[in-house]
Design a protein around this motif. Structure first.
Motif, mmCIF file in Angstrom:
data_model
loop_
_atom_site.group_PDB
_atom_site.id
_atom_site.type_symbol
_atom_site.label_atom_id
_atom_site.label_comp_id
_atom_site.label_asym_id
_atom_site.label_seq_id
_atom_site.Cartn_x
_atom_site.Cartn_y
_atom_site.Cartn_z
ATOM 1 N N GLU A 261 0.814 -1.215 0.000
ATOM 2 C CA GLU A 261 0.000 0.000 0.000
ATOM 3 C C GLU A 261 0.847 1.264 0.000
ATOM 4 O OE1 GLU A 261 -4.002 1.725 2.236
ATOM 5 O OE2 GLU A 261 -2.942 -0.035 3.008
ATOM 6 N N GLY A 262 1.940 1.250 0.761
ATOM 7 C CA GLY A 262 2.780 2.442 0.853
ATOM 8 C C GLY A 262 3.351 2.848 -0.490
ATOM 9 N N ARG A 263 3.936 1.890 -1.201
ATOM 10 C CA ARG A 263 4.525 2.186 -2.508
ATOM 11 C C ARG A 263 3.459 2.499 -3.545
ATOM 12 N NH1 ARG A 263 7.952 -2.359 -4.561
ATOM 13 N NH2 ARG A 263 8.534 -0.824 -6.144
ATOM 14 N N THR A 264 2.294 1.860 -3.426
ATOM 15 C CA THR A 264 1.214 2.144 -4.369
ATOM 16 C C THR A 264 0.731 3.573 -4.217
ATOM 17 O OG1 THR A 264 0.480 -0.171 -4.349
ATOM 18 C CG2 THR A 264 -1.087 1.471 -5.153
ATOM 19 N N ILE A 265 0.564 4.025 -2.992
ATOM 20 C CA ILE A 265 0.130 5.404 -2.748
ATOM 21 C C ILE A 265 1.145 6.387 -3.314
ATOM 22 C CG2 ILE A 265 -0.268 7.128 -0.946
ATOM 23 C CD1 ILE A 265 -1.509 4.894 0.744
ATOM 24 N N GLU A 266 2.433 6.076 -3.126
ATOM 25 C CA GLU A 266 3.481 6.950 -3.651
ATOM 26 C C GLU A 266 3.442 6.981 -5.173
ATOM 27 O OE1 GLU A 266 6.439 9.696 -3.574
ATOM 28 O OE2 GLU A 266 5.314 8.882 -1.861
ATOM 29 N N ARG A 267 3.235 5.815 -5.792
ATOM 30 C CA ARG A 267 3.146 5.761 -7.249
ATOM 31 C C ARG A 267 1.917 6.515 -7.757
ATOM 32 N NH1 ARG A 267 4.850 2.314 -11.601
ATOM 33 N NH2 ARG A 267 6.579 1.714 -10.260
ATOM 34 N N LEU A 268 0.793 6.384 -7.064
ATOM 35 C CA LEU A 268 -0.416 7.109 -7.452
ATOM 36 C C LEU A 268 -0.205 8.625 -7.397
ATOM 37 C CD1 LEU A 268 -3.180 4.985 -5.667
ATOM 38 C CD2 LEU A 268 -3.011 5.396 -8.131
ATOM 39 N N LYS A 269 0.500 9.067 -6.372
ATOM 40 C CA LYS A 269 0.784 10.498 -6.250
ATOM 41 C C LYS A 269 1.618 10.984 -7.432
ATOM 42 C CE LYS A 269 0.627 10.859 -1.184
ATOM 43 N NZ LYS A 269 1.426 11.101 0.052
ATOM 44 N N LYS A 270 2.621 10.188 -7.799
ATOM 45 C CA LYS A 270 3.506 10.584 -8.899
ATOM 46 C C LYS A 270 2.754 10.610 -10.223
ATOM 47 C CE LYS A 270 7.890 8.952 -6.934
ATOM 48 N NZ LYS A 270 9.019 7.994 -7.096
ATOM 49 N N THR A 271 1.953 9.584 -10.493
ATOM 50 C CA THR A 271 1.254 9.532 -11.775
ATOM 51 C C THR A 271 0.192 10.624 -11.873
ATOM 52 O OG1 THR A 271 -0.229 7.823 -10.859
ATOM 53 C CG2 THR A 271 1.673 7.081 -12.145
ATOM 54 N N ARG A 272 -0.488 10.889 -10.779
ATOM 55 C CA ARG A 272 -1.487 11.965 -10.791
ATOM 56 C C ARG A 272 -0.825 13.318 -10.977
ATOM 57 N NH1 ARG A 272 -5.103 9.726 -5.681
ATOM 58 N NH2 ARG A 272 -6.276 8.140 -6.852
ATOM 59 N N SER A 273 0.302 13.511 -10.304
ATOM 60 C CA SER A 273 1.018 14.781 -10.411
ATOM 61 C C SER A 273 1.524 15.008 -11.830
ATOM 62 C CB SER A 273 2.195 14.791 -9.429
ATOM 63 O OG SER A 273 2.942 15.974 -9.571
ATOM 64 N N SER A 274 1.911 13.932 -12.503
ATOM 65 C CA SER A 274 2.481 14.068 -13.842
ATOM 66 C C SER A 274 1.477 14.592 -14.861
ATOM 67 C CB SER A 274 3.036 12.722 -14.310
ATOM 68 O OG SER A 274 1.982 11.806 -14.564
ATOM 69 N N VAL A 275 0.186 14.361 -14.625
ATOM 70 C CA VAL A 275 -0.839 14.810 -15.575
ATOM 71 C C VAL A 275 -1.686 15.947 -15.023
ATOM 72 C CG1 VAL A 275 -0.979 12.560 -16.687
ATOM 73 C CG2 VAL A 275 -2.476 13.059 -14.753
ATOM 74 N N ALA A 276 -1.319 16.438 -13.847
ATOM 75 C CA ALA A 276 -2.124 17.479 -13.200
ATOM 76 C C ALA A 276 -2.212 18.734 -14.053
ATOM 77 C CB ALA A 276 -1.550 17.811 -11.836
ATOM 78 N N HIS A 277 -1.125 19.056 -14.774
ATOM 79 C CA HIS A 277 -1.100 20.290 -15.564
ATOM 80 C C HIS A 277 -2.059 20.233 -16.750
ATOM 81 C CE1 HIS A 277 1.468 17.734 -18.029
ATOM 82 N NE2 HIS A 277 1.287 18.586 -19.019
ATOM 83 N N THR A 278 -2.554 19.022 -17.087
ATOM 84 C CA THR A 278 -3.479 18.902 -18.216
ATOM 85 C C THR A 278 -4.915 19.244 -17.814
ATOM 86 O OG1 THR A 278 -3.965 16.567 -17.800
ATOM 87 C CG2 THR A 278 -2.039 17.085 -19.175
ATOM 88 N N ARG A 279 -5.157 19.366 -16.518
ATOM 89 C CA ARG A 279 -6.508 19.672 -16.050
ATOM 90 C C ARG A 279 -6.754 21.181 -16.120
ATOM 91 N NH1 ARG A 279 -8.103 14.328 -15.774
ATOM 92 N NH2 ARG A 279 -6.691 13.138 -14.437
ATOM 93 N N THR A 280 -7.928 21.550 -16.571
ATOM 94 C CA THR A 280 -8.262 22.964 -16.609
ATOM 95 C C THR A 280 -8.575 23.478 -15.215
ATOM 96 O OG1 THR A 280 -9.747 24.632 -17.549
ATOM 97 C CG2 THR A 280 -10.704 22.474 -17.050
#
Length: 292
Positions: A261-280
């Motif tokens: 769970e710990g590493r999954t949460i960290e990976r989710l944060k990274k992947t979400r952050s990587s596409v955050a700039h595409t959101r209006t």
């Protein structure tokens, strides 16, 4: 090219008694035969395996597996509609109800047939694997891509390439601690079967997600995940199958997540952050009136 059933009907009167016995069973059990082995059929009919093999050869097939593929393909191509019991004269409201009910039923039936122990084992293998190669072609390619995108958010080393030749090359360099995760609805496509064989020869674990547990591709599988086992033959490639497969993938993702769970949460944060700039960042109140 004549179908298996056409060949049987054309030759039935001139067949010997044993061939007629085999033919009669196939004609009466067209849905069952593609899912059973030559050994099972032999026991049911009290006939030697070699006799069934020769029967298939006489009908123009390389053997019983080739005959099963022909029969399964014939079932898949028999109805142009994606869903059974839907005809052009039905109202839209009736079609909506039948499609939604079919999708719900498909997922419920898949849930009933899933083996929790196999899912646990597959999840453990995925967490400990060095890398996981997701493989799918044709109609299963879109499911495979979605699966790859899902597990990119898990702490796993995932690979996906859409090109068949690149899939073969990637499969050929798998190692003992790797996984080939193959998605194939029918399990009868010759190309995907070849990829499975190449992956198996490397010593990697092969996991197959399919609707037909006795399809040719499963001979190379270490673990088989079955989707929509009770599927009706009139809707063999319906979207409900895709939904069932995606439900299995979602379940596997959660099982992988809770194992790390710990590493999954960290990976989710990274992947979400990587596409955050595409959101209006615009709100409805910031848009011109014509666009609201």
């Amino acid at each position: 090219m004549k179908t298996l059933l056409e060949r049987i009907h054309e030759n039935f009167e001139t067949m010997g008694s044993t061939d007629k016995k085999i033919s009669a069973y196939i004609l009466a059990n067209t849905e069952e035969v593609p899912r059973i082995s030559i050994v099972t059929l032999g026991k049911k009919l009290h006939i030697a395996n070699s006799t069934i093999y020769k029967y298939a050869k006489r009908l123009g097939y390389s053997g019983f597996p080739d005959l099963k593929v022909a029969l399964l393909t014939e079932q898949i191509d028999s109805n142009p509609f994606l869903y059974g019991e839907i005809t052009p004269n039905l109202s839209t409201s009736t079609i909506i109800k039948r499609i939604f009910n079919a999708n719900i039923h498909s997922i419920q039936e898949t849930e009933k047939t899933l083996d929790a122990n196999i899912l646990d084992t597959v999840a453990d293998l995925m967490v400990s694997a060095n890398k996981i190669l997701f493989i799918g072609i044709g109609g299963s390619a879109s499911i495979t891509l979605d699966t790859y995108q899902t597990f990119l958010r898990a702490p796993l080393n995932c690979i996906y390439v859409p090109d068949l030749h690149m899939q073969l090359m990637n499969a050929s360099i798998l190692e003992n601690n790797d996984i080939a995760f193959i998605i194939s609805h029918t399990g009868t496509n010759r190309d995907i079967i070849h990829v499975a064989r190449v992956a198996k020869e490397t010593g990697a674990k092969v996991i197959v997600l399919t609707t037909y547990p006795a399809s040719p591709i499963t001979q190379y599988a270490d673990y088989i995940l079955i989707s929509n086992l009770t599927e009706q033959k009139n809707k063999p490639e319906s979207i409900s199958v895709r939904l069932s497969q995606l439900a299995i993938i979602d379940t596997l993702f959660v099982l992988v997540q809770i194992r790390d769970e710990g590493r999954t949460i960290e990976r989710l944060k990274k992947t979400r952050s990587s596409v955050a700039h595409t959101r209006t960042t615009l709100k409805y109140t910031d848009l011109p009136e014509d666009n609201i």
